[in-house]
Design a protein around this motif. Structure first.
Motif, PDB file in Angstrom:
ATOM      1  N   GLY A   1       0.817  -1.218   0.000  1.00 36.87           N
ATOM      2  CA  GLY A   1       0.000   0.000   0.000  1.00 36.87           C
ATOM      3  C   GLY A   1       0.844   1.257   0.000  1.00 36.87           C
ATOM      4  N   TYR A   2       1.916   1.246   0.784  1.00 38.12           N
ATOM      5  CA  TYR A   2       2.758   2.437   0.863  1.00 38.12           C
ATOM      6  C   TYR A   2       3.484   2.669  -0.459  1.00 38.12           C
ATOM      7  N   LEU A   3       4.003   1.608  -1.058  1.00 40.29           N
ATOM      8  CA  LEU A   3       4.674   1.744  -2.354  1.00 40.29           C
ATOM      9  C   LEU A   3       3.697   2.271  -3.393  1.00 40.29           C
ATOM     10  N   SER A   4       2.478   1.792  -3.368  1.00 40.49           N
ATOM     11  CA  SER A   4       1.460   2.275  -4.292  1.00 40.49           C
ATOM     12  C   SER A   4       1.205   3.766  -4.095  1.00 40.49           C
ATOM     13  N   GLU A   5       1.142   4.209  -2.843  1.00 31.31           N
ATOM     14  CA  GLU A   5       0.933   5.633  -2.556  1.00 31.31           C
ATOM     15  C   GLU A   5       2.122   6.476  -3.016  1.00 31.31           C
ATOM     16  N   VAL A   6       3.325   5.953  -2.866  1.00 33.73           N
ATOM     17  CA  VAL A   6       4.521   6.664  -3.335  1.00 33.73           C
ATOM     18  C   VAL A   6       4.459   6.806  -4.853  1.00 33.73           C
ATOM     19  N   GLU A   7       4.121   5.730  -5.546  1.00 36.98           N
ATOM     20  CA  GLU A   7       4.047   5.773  -7.003  1.00 36.98           C
ATOM     21  C   GLU A   7       2.967   6.733  -7.500  1.00 36.98           C
ATOM     22  N   ARG A   8       1.893   6.868  -6.753  1.00 34.93           N
ATOM     23  CA  ARG A   8       0.810   7.788  -7.145  1.00 34.93           C
ATOM     24  C   ARG A   8       1.085   9.224  -6.712  1.00 34.93           C
ATOM     25  N   GLY A   9       2.204   9.445  -6.018  1.00 32.70           N
ATOM     26  CA  GLY A   9       2.549  10.793  -5.579  1.00 32.70           C
ATOM     27  C   GLY A   9       1.759  11.258  -4.379  1.00 32.70           C
ATOM     28  N   GLU A  10       1.193  10.312  -3.640  1.00 38.44           N
ATOM     29  CA  GLU A  10       0.391  10.658  -2.465  1.00 38.44           C
ATOM     30  C   GLU A  10       1.223  10.701  -1.188  1.00 38.44           C
ATOM     31  N   LYS A  11       2.341  10.022  -1.188  1.00 41.24           N
ATOM     32  CA  LYS A  11       3.245  10.001  -0.031  1.00 41.24           C
ATOM     33  C   LYS A  11       4.634  10.402  -0.484  1.00 41.24           C
ATOM     34  N   GLU A  12       5.339  11.103   0.407  1.00 38.04           N
ATOM     35  CA  GLU A  12       6.728  11.456   0.130  1.00 38.04           C
ATOM     36  C   GLU A  12       7.626  10.388   0.723  1.00 38.04           C
TER      37      GLU A  12
END
Length: 99
Positions: free
Chosen positions: A35-46
């Motif tokens: 989930g975190y990697l997915s958020e990073v790829e979508r630009g939602e997490k730094e």
């Protein structure tokens, strides 16, 4: 507005996809939650520098190459969104047109 995290995520996703790898494979190799990697790829997490290093390691991609790609993308975006300077008439031209 340019978001660095979005550009970084796009670069990471494009590289992962070009390798034909799934989020699950890369997250396992990087020891990062799916989930975190997915958020990073979508630009939602730094991504922290440690997390970024882990993802780059899982992709067998030098961090410098990722940062260079991000830098190039930002430069292109800046060039596309830069204000265009319009030529202004000289004050002499304004005086002549008023007369």
């Amino acid at each position: 507005m340019i978001l660095l995290r979005r550009e970084l995520g796009d670069v990471l996703r494009e590289e992962r996809q070009s390798q034909g790898r799934t989020l699950r494979e890369v997250s396992a190799a990087a020891s990062v939650s799916l989930g975190y990697l997915s958020e990073v790829e979508r630009g939602e997490k730094e991504a922290s520098s440690e997390l970024l290093a882990s993802i780059c390691g899982a992709l067998k991609l030098p961090l410098s190459e990722v940062l260079s790609s991000v830098s190039e993308r930002v430069a292109v975006t800046e060039a596309l969104t830069a204000p265009v300077a319009l030529p202004l008439p000289k004050t002499d031209d304004l005086s002549a047109s008023a007369a």
